[in-house]
Motif scaffolding. Structure first.
Motif, PDB file in Angstrom:
ATOM      1  N   ARG A  85       0.830  -1.212   0.000  1.00  0.00           N
ATOM      2  CA  ARG A  85       0.000   0.000   0.000  1.00  0.00           C
ATOM      3  C   ARG A  85       0.862   1.259   0.000  1.00  0.00           C
ATOM      4  O   ARG A  85       0.585   2.225  -0.703  1.00  0.00           O
ATOM      5  N   ARG A  86       1.902   1.242   0.808  1.00  0.00           N
ATOM      6  CA  ARG A  86       2.774   2.405   0.907  1.00  0.00           C
ATOM      7  C   ARG A  86       3.482   2.652  -0.417  1.00  0.00           C
ATOM      8  O   ARG A  86       3.656   3.793  -0.850  1.00  0.00           O
ATOM      9  N   GLN A  87       3.876   1.594  -1.115  1.00  0.00           N
ATOM     10  CA  GLN A  87       4.563   1.750  -2.387  1.00  0.00           C
ATOM     11  C   GLN A  87       3.610   2.331  -3.428  1.00  0.00           C
ATOM     12  O   GLN A  87       4.018   3.152  -4.250  1.00  0.00           O
ATOM     13  N   ASP A  88       2.351   1.924  -3.406  1.00  0.00           N
ATOM     14  CA  ASP A  88       1.374   2.483  -4.335  1.00  0.00           C
ATOM     15  C   ASP A  88       1.154   3.962  -4.081  1.00  0.00           C
ATOM     16  O   ASP A  88       1.045   4.753  -5.017  1.00  0.00           O
ATOM     17  N   GLU A  89       1.118   4.372  -2.806  1.00  0.00           N
ATOM     18  CA  GLU A  89       0.930   5.781  -2.477  1.00  0.00           C
ATOM     19  C   GLU A  89       2.118   6.620  -2.925  1.00  0.00           C
ATOM     20  O   GLU A  89       1.953   7.717  -3.438  1.00  0.00           O
ATOM     21  N   VAL A  90       3.314   6.101  -2.762  1.00  0.00           N
ATOM     22  CA  VAL A  90       4.516   6.835  -3.153  1.00  0.00           C
ATOM     23  C   VAL A  90       4.573   6.974  -4.666  1.00  0.00           C
ATOM     24  O   VAL A  90       4.919   8.032  -5.198  1.00  0.00           O
TER      25      VAL A  90
END
Length: 59
Positions: A28-33
């Motif tokens: 999820r964090r990678q998608d947001e970044v």
């Protein structure tokens, strides 16, 4: 011996749960970044000018 295996399997299950939670949240964090970063951005690489530097060769 049964107590050892019971504790061991509980720790293995807790470890697996934490690992799966970590994988889900990092995805999820990678998608947001990747959404925040502009697509046109290019990294600039500057060449090193070592010939004009005042570093001396070690003897």
């Amino acid at each position: 011996m049964t107590t050892f295996f019971t504790i061991f399997f509980i720790l293995v299950l807790v470890n697996a749960a934490l690992l799966s939670f970590s994988i889900v949240t990092s995805g999820r964090r990678q998608d947001e970044v990747s959404k925040q970063e502009p697509q046109d951005s290019k990294d600039r690489i500057y060449p090193l000018d070592l010939s004009s530097s005042e570093y001396r060769k070690a003897i």
